[in-house]
Design a protein around this motif. Structure first.
Motif, PDB file in Angstrom:
ATOM      1  N   TYR A 150       0.803  -1.228   0.000  1.00 52.73           N
ATOM      2  CA  TYR A 150       0.000   0.000   0.000  1.00 52.73           C
ATOM      3  C   TYR A 150       0.840   1.284   0.000  1.00 52.73           C
ATOM      4  CZ  TYR A 150      -4.035  -3.018   0.477  1.00 52.73           C
ATOM      5  OH  TYR A 150      -4.981  -3.989   0.258  1.00 52.73           O
ATOM      6  N   LEU A 180       0.044   2.979  -3.396  1.00 49.53           N
ATOM      7  CA  LEU A 180      -1.251   3.670  -3.357  1.00 49.53           C
ATOM      8  C   LEU A 180      -1.116   4.994  -2.604  1.00 49.53           C
ATOM      9  CD1 LEU A 180      -4.310   3.759  -3.857  1.00 49.53           C
ATOM     10  CD2 LEU A 180      -4.610   2.470  -1.724  1.00 49.53           C
ATOM     11  N   GLU A 226      -4.570  -3.327  -4.192  1.00 51.99           N
ATOM     12  CA  GLU A 226      -3.821  -2.069  -4.291  1.00 51.99           C
ATOM     13  C   GLU A 226      -3.740  -1.584  -5.730  1.00 51.99           C
ATOM     14  OE1 GLU A 226       0.308   0.034  -2.760  1.00 51.99           O
ATOM     15  OE2 GLU A 226       0.214  -2.158  -2.747  1.00 51.99           O
ATOM     16  N   ILE A 265      -5.276   1.935  -7.316  1.00 50.15           N
ATOM     17  CA  ILE A 265      -4.457   2.904  -8.055  1.00 50.15           C
ATOM     18  C   ILE A 265      -5.074   3.162  -9.425  1.00 50.15           C
ATOM     19  CG2 ILE A 265      -2.202   3.256  -9.172  1.00 50.15           C
ATOM     20  CD1 ILE A 265      -0.975   1.632  -6.823  1.00 50.15           C
ATOM     21  N   TYR A 271      -8.113   5.380  -9.024  1.00 45.88           N
ATOM     22  CA  TYR A 271      -7.718   6.785  -8.845  1.00 45.88           C
ATOM     23  C   TYR A 271      -7.328   7.414 -10.178  1.00 45.88           C
ATOM     24  CZ  TYR A 271      -4.672  10.732  -7.638  1.00 45.88           C
ATOM     25  OH  TYR A 271      -4.075  11.970  -7.585  1.00 45.88           O
ATOM     26  N   TYR A 301      -7.918   1.179   3.464  1.00 46.27           N
ATOM     27  CA  TYR A 301      -7.372   1.187   2.103  1.00 46.27           C
ATOM     28  C   TYR A 301      -8.459   1.016   1.048  1.00 46.27           C
ATOM     29  CZ  TYR A 301      -2.895   0.638   4.496  1.00 46.27           C
ATOM     30  OH  TYR A 301      -1.801   0.824   5.306  1.00 46.27           O
TER      31      TYR A 301
END
Length: 297
Positions: free
Chosen positions: A140, A143, A218, A222, A225, A259
């Motif tokens: 993480y 991230l 993870e 990403i 995002y 997370y």
């Protein structure tokens, strides 16, 4: 905490089918009976990759590579190796012993020596159902870096420059796919992970999901995002019960640790994910078929 020994027991599908989980239970029981449970870290890992010699047990700090381990062998490993400090040589994998009789550590065995693992880097090293193990191996961190110090465009540019490509026959550049999705106008976007793996006997996705499920979570966060998605789906075949179970455990742990969900790592980014089970249809390796199946059609 400092441990005297670390014992890795393979919990992949191959070794599990050969009673490795009973080996794990027996190991825990005997360590408790001998009064040394607190001094030994026992880890249920994912697949080590050398399934033909399973069940596999690795004991550190020596890196002793025990193969074809049976439940009745556990007392010797505990009493002779853990308590007595002597590696049980007749239980070692044959290529883990040098000609002079000295021990060759797990990492130096010919099968593993020249491998450069990237996607599978953590498989066989960490507890597959323990988020803290993943975090200990820099889990993480990527991230966190993306969310706190990079724009969405910078993340996409990094992936483009990496040269990363899809692992299917087309080898499509991953960064371009992310860029197209980022630029697409839509009120709602999704990240879909194809772990259906319809090829008979092809276990790349299964090995990752069983041994290192957080790396998938993870990566999807990403990607979410970068492209502007707040929801992800992992499409995985129902014939992979161990992979499905561990992925669900990992998703629950990631939510609990912040997370996944709202305000990830204290930012305004929101991302969550769910598992969708497939029925092993080979055609669902193609993305429009996969999406139709995720939608229940």
């Amino acid at each position: 905490m400092d441990y005297k020994n670390e014992i890795l027991v393979c919990g992949g599908t191959g070794c599990s089918s050969s009673k490795s989980l009973k080996i794990l239970d027996e190991m825990e029981k005997l360590l408790e009976e001998r009064g040394i449970r607190e001094k030994v870290k026992v880890v249920k890992t994912g697949c080590f990759g050398l399934c033909a010699v399973g069940p596999i047990v690795i004991v550190y700090p020596q890196g002793a590579f025990y193969s074809h381990v049976k439940v009745e062998d556990v007392d010797r490993i505990v009493d002779e190796h853990i308590l007595g400090g002597n590696v049980v040589k007749d239980l070692l994998y044959k290529e883990a012993i040098n000609e002079d009789g000295s021990i060759k550590p797990f990492e130096e065995v010919p099968f593993y020596k020249n491998q450069m693992r990237i996607a599978l880097a953590n498989c066989g090293k960490i507890g597959a159902e323990n988020i803290d193990d993943y975090i200990a191996y820099d889990g993480y961190k990527a991230l966190e870096k993306a969310l706190k110090s990079m724009s969405r465009e910078e993340v996409i540019d990094t992936v483009k420059r990496s040269g990363l490509r899809g692992r299917g026959g087309g080898g499509f550049p991953t960064g371009l796919k992310w860029e197209f999705t980022y630029k697409a106008e839509s009120d709602q976007k999704y990240v879909a992970c194809n772990a259906d793996e319809g090829d008979p006997g092809a276990f790349m996705d299964r090995s990752i999901l069983e041994g290192d499920p957080h790396v998938v979570i993870e990566a999807m966060a990403i990607a979410g995002y970068a492209v502007g998605a707040n929801m992800g789906y992992v499409y995985v075949r129902a014939e992979y019960p161990v992979a499905v179970n561990r992925l669900q455990i990992a998703i629950d742990q990631a939510r609990e640790k912040g997370y996944l969900g709202k305000n990830i790592l204290g930012t305004d980014f929101e991302f969550d994910m769910e598992i969708r089970l497939g029925a092993g249809a080979f055609v669902c390796g193609e993305e429009t078929a996969l999406i139709n199946s995720i939608e229940g059609k």
